[in-house]
Scaffold this motif. Structure first.
Motif, PDB file in Angstrom:
ATOM      1  N   ALA A  92      42.578  39.596  40.587  1.00 19.81           N
ATOM      2  CA  ALA A  92      43.057  40.518  40.067  1.00 19.81           C
ATOM      3  C   ALA A  92      44.705  40.204  40.448  1.00 19.81           C
ATOM      4  O   ALA A  92      45.279  40.824  39.378  1.00 19.81           O
ATOM      5  CB  ALA A  92      42.486  41.925  40.165  1.00 19.81           C
ATOM      6  N   SER A 118      47.305  51.809  29.952  1.00 19.38           N
ATOM      7  CA  SER A 118      45.942  51.151  30.987  1.00 19.38           C
ATOM      8  C   SER A 118      45.615  52.183  31.947  1.00 19.38           C
ATOM      9  O   SER A 118      44.532  52.704  32.179  1.00 19.38           O
ATOM     10  CB  SER A 118      46.573  49.503  31.387  1.00 19.38           C
ATOM     11  N   MET A 152      42.444  54.666  32.716  1.00 19.12           N
ATOM     12  CA  MET A 152      41.578  54.485  33.969  1.00 19.12           C
ATOM     13  C   MET A 152      41.532  55.787  33.994  1.00 19.12           C
ATOM     14  O   MET A 152      40.521  55.795  35.246  1.00 19.12           O
ATOM     15  CB  MET A 152      42.345  53.517  35.311  1.00 19.12           C
ATOM     16  N   GLY A 181      35.453  42.996  36.970  1.00 17.75           N
ATOM     17  CA  GLY A 181      35.197  43.751  34.890  1.00 17.75           C
ATOM     18  C   GLY A 181      35.495  45.839  35.733  1.00 17.75           C
ATOM     19  O   GLY A 181      35.876  46.687  35.069  1.00 17.75           O
ATOM     20  N   LYS A 212      36.018  48.994  37.002  1.00 20.03           N
ATOM     21  CA  LYS A 212      37.724  49.968  37.334  1.00 20.03           C
ATOM     22  C   LYS A 212      38.717  49.802  38.077  1.00 20.03           C
ATOM     23  O   LYS A 212      39.989  49.519  38.462  1.00 20.03           O
ATOM     24  CB  LYS A 212      37.799  51.513  37.327  1.00 20.03           C
ATOM     25  N   GLN A 251      38.801  46.821  40.215  1.00 16.36           N
ATOM     26  CA  GLN A 251      39.383  45.153  39.794  1.00 16.36           C
ATOM     27  C   GLN A 251      40.368  46.009  38.873  1.00 16.36           C
ATOM     28  O   GLN A 251      41.257  44.971  39.476  1.00 16.36           O
ATOM     29  CB  GLN A 251      38.085  44.753  39.601  1.00 16.36           C
ATOM     30  N   ILE A 252      40.244  46.443  37.768  1.00 15.90           N
ATOM     31  CA  ILE A 252      40.969  46.345  36.624  1.00 15.90           C
ATOM     32  C   ILE A 252      42.478  47.574  37.174  1.00 15.90           C
ATOM     33  O   ILE A 252      43.269  46.804  37.062  1.00 15.90           O
ATOM     34  CB  ILE A 252      40.139  46.939  35.354  1.00 15.90           C
ATOM     35  N   VAL A 306      44.790  44.761  38.928  1.00 19.84           N
ATOM     36  CA  VAL A 306      45.513  44.170  37.757  1.00 19.84           C
ATOM     37  C   VAL A 306      46.499  45.043  37.622  1.00 19.84           C
ATOM     38  O   VAL A 306      47.737  44.636  37.176  1.00 19.84           O
ATOM     39  CB  VAL A 306      44.045  43.838  36.542  1.00 19.84           C
ATOM     40  N   ALA A 307      46.500  46.580  37.381  1.00 15.52           N
ATOM     41  CA  ALA A 307      46.688  46.700  36.456  1.00 15.52           C
ATOM     42  C   ALA A 307      48.227  47.484  37.752  1.00 15.52           C
ATOM     43  O   ALA A 307      49.498  47.348  36.866  1.00 15.52           O
ATOM     44  CB  ALA A 307      46.738  48.216  36.063  1.00 15.52           C
TER      45      ALA A 307
END
Length: 199
Positions: free
Chosen positions: A59, A82, A86, A123, A125, A127-128, A131-132
């Motif tokens: 990520a 994003s 979230m 996938g 939240k 992990q996302i 990434v962000a």
């Protein structure tokens, strides 16, 4: 931004946000389930740690790559929206999928934890969010360290004292705080607070 701030900012924020977002998350529910099934906390915690490092390193690398692939303006808007998404997602209760809870016993406790946790986190939240945040801050390494630490802060107690702890955590309050932090990060990014970092 000083060198110390550049290290502690992403580290502290990613640790806090992921720890809060993970409470009541499906991977924490999985930690409760694995602890109840196997009753061997050390290999479960080791599996959670390795799965999180691998997953969040991917990520973080994706987040760092995004900063080179998008223009500063597109990146600013994408990240801001994003983070706000979230915030909304954090308020939605998670449920664990049956297939994520069932892994062949032949992998052993560590292997079962590693595989199920890695798959459940894909996938998810947290992990996302990693990434962000890796795209938001200059050094993705500290984001990955912080997000991994946040996962351990939320999940190690779940492994050791799951049943006793679960009923005492005010889930709505914790999710509300995490959502508020995501919303603030989104608003600050959209208003250009990231310009000092190059976007």
């Amino acid at each position: 931004m000083s060198f110390l701030e550049s290290l502690t900012g992403p580290l502290a924020i990613s640790t806090g946000v992921v720890a809060l977002a993970e409470i009541g998350d499906k991977t924490q529910l999985l930690a409760f389930l694995l602890a109840a099934r196997f009753k061997k906390p050390l290999p479960i915690v080791a599996g959670i740690f390795v799965a999180t490092v691998l997953n969040h390193a991917l990520a973080g690398a994706l987040g760092a790559w995004i900063t080179t692939a998008l223009s500063p303006e597109v990146l600013r808007w994408g990240l801001g929206l994003s983070f706000i998404a979230m915030a909304v997602w954090t308020l939605i209760p998670d449920e664990i999928e049956d297939d994520e809870a069932q892994v062949a016993q032949r992998f052993g406790v560590f292997g079962a934890t590693l595989v199920t946790f890695f798959i459940a986190e894909m996938g998810d939240k947290t992990q996302i969010a990693t990434v962000a945040m890796a795209a938001r801050y200059a050094d993705a390494t500290w984001v990955v360290v912080g997000s991994t630490l946040g996962m351990l802060i939320a999940n190690v107690p779940a492994v050791y004292a799951g049943d006793k702890l679960a009923g005492r955590i005010p889930m709505r309050l914790v999710h509300g705080i995490a959502a508020g932090i995501f919303a603030l990060l989104g608003a600050a990014t959209l208003m250009g607070a990231g310009q000092s970092l190059g976007f």
